[in-house]
Scaffold this motif. Sequence first.
Motif, PDB file in Angstrom:
ATOM      1  N   LEU A 170      -1.066   8.760  -7.397  1.00  0.00           N
ATOM      2  CA  LEU A 170      -0.345   8.501  -6.152  1.00  0.00           C
ATOM      3  C   LEU A 170       0.221   9.768  -5.521  1.00  0.00           C
ATOM      4  O   LEU A 170       0.411   9.822  -4.300  1.00  0.00           O
ATOM      5  N   VAL A 171       0.496  10.796  -6.327  1.00  0.00           N
ATOM      6  CA  VAL A 171       0.993  12.050  -5.760  1.00  0.00           C
ATOM      7  C   VAL A 171      -0.034  12.646  -4.795  1.00  0.00           C
ATOM      8  O   VAL A 171       0.335  13.333  -3.841  1.00  0.00           O
ATOM      9  N   VAL A 172      -1.318  12.363  -5.039  1.00  0.00           N
ATOM     10  CA  VAL A 172      -2.357  12.851  -4.126  1.00  0.00           C
ATOM     11  C   VAL A 172      -2.110  12.320  -2.717  1.00  0.00           C
ATOM     12  O   VAL A 172      -2.202  13.059  -1.728  1.00  0.00           O
ATOM     13  N   VAL A 173      -1.791  11.029  -2.603  1.00  0.00           N
ATOM     14  CA  VAL A 173      -1.552  10.433  -1.288  1.00  0.00           C
ATOM     15  C   VAL A 173      -0.292  11.013  -0.658  1.00  0.00           C
ATOM     16  O   VAL A 173      -0.188  11.133   0.569  1.00  0.00           O
ATOM     17  N   PRO A 211       0.838  -1.212   0.000  1.00  0.00           N
ATOM     18  CA  PRO A 211       0.000   0.000   0.000  1.00  0.00           C
ATOM     19  C   PRO A 211       0.868   1.256   0.000  1.00  0.00           C
ATOM     20  O   PRO A 211       1.906   1.309   0.666  1.00  0.00           O
ATOM     21  N   SER A 212       0.448   2.260  -0.741  1.00  0.00           N
ATOM     22  CA  SER A 212       1.265   3.468  -0.885  1.00  0.00           C
ATOM     23  C   SER A 212       1.495   4.161   0.452  1.00  0.00           C
ATOM     24  O   SER A 212       2.613   4.609   0.736  1.00  0.00           O
ATOM     25  N   ILE A 213       0.474   4.244   1.280  1.00  0.00           N
ATOM     26  CA  ILE A 213       0.642   4.931   2.556  1.00  0.00           C
ATOM     27  C   ILE A 213       1.622   4.179   3.455  1.00  0.00           C
ATOM     28  O   ILE A 213       2.351   4.784   4.250  1.00  0.00           O
ATOM     29  N   ALA A 214       1.666   2.844   3.317  1.00  0.00           N
ATOM     30  CA  ALA A 214       2.622   2.054   4.099  1.00  0.00           C
ATOM     31  C   ALA A 214       4.052   2.328   3.635  1.00  0.00           C
ATOM     32  O   ALA A 214       4.979   2.417   4.455  1.00  0.00           O
TER      33      ALA A 214
END
Length: 395
Positions: free
Chosen positions: A336-339, A233-236
């Motif tokens: 993904l840049v949003v996250v 996951p991107s946030i991870a």
Amino acid sequence: MALPERRRWVGNRVLATLLIAAVASVVLLPFASLSPNRLVSGQPVMLWQALAGWQLAAFALIGLLLLVAALAGPLPRRLALWLSLGATLPLLALDLQALGAYAHGALADASPAARVSQGATFWILLFASALIAIDALQRLRLGPAGRALYGVAALAVIGVCFSGELLSPLSIMREFANQRDNFIDQLVRHLLLVGGALLPALLVGLPLGLLANRRARLRNGLFSVLNVFQTLPSIAVFGLLIAPLSALGRAVPWLGELGVSGIGVAPAIIALVLYSLLPIVRNTYSGLAGVSTGALEAARGMGMTPRQILWRVEIPLALPVILSGLRIVTVQAIGLVVVAALIGAGGFGTFIFQGLGQYAIDLVLLGAIPTIVLAVIADFALQILVSLSRPSGTR
């Protein structure tokens, strides 16, 4: 029924399904909402309540043209497709014009804090016109010039609607007016983050794809490692990078001075590069592996060196597949840049998370809609590049 006729009716059913969804939204869902202020939920306004008589007549005429294109069996296939494609630009323009005209009328005698926002029917009509256009463009098999011409025309319609005062009363446009300078800063930051991730991803991914094509023993291990990055996951990933980058910035002062730290641009670009590698490597490998043996043997027969074969034969023939991978990566990176805004990297995600914290849906849309528009423009432009890179007989 003959096969070409059957294919045509399948395509018409797609258009008919979109028309049914649009009609259902008109009957059941609001076209706009009128609220007393920025935070209170608005009162729903149906399409027939918001539109003037001539606007309703125009919507009915466009719907009739699309219905004829969807259901009229005697029409030639290409004529029906051109008819549906030609109706999408007026539908887009009328959708925007109707919302802007209603907002001007509804807010004329309202308090300064009153807001008009888009309803579900507005969005459904907008997306239906886009899907109808995409379906028609694909079935007409227009070349890059035709697709680019339609894209320019669509952007011109949107630009005309936004350039004047037509849409200025909308709640999202008021948010934009309040955030104009910050919006431009975040747009630049968003584009820089995407570009800053794509360049190193290409510099690393293209040689790795070539290595996977040349070294079969390394291929499975390479793709296994890259698959691991893709599934996280991107946030991870952003969270895992905080501690090591913070330690690195403290241990190496000149890196800290360059901005390497646990939050900000550095972890965002590293994470984006990691996510971008698998599509680039996989498509580079697939493109090179798809070069015909006959073309390679002909090049060797002409006396070309391995380097000449790579640059003059393999890469040109593999370029459409490589660009398809770049298309996937670009759209993915824009999202993904949003996250990455969660770790202080900036970009349009800043507005989205600010809006969520303030319960301001229009501020969320101020970040979400430009992100979608950037992704659509990038996808459309790279589709044209992919088409141009193919040999003329296969476009």
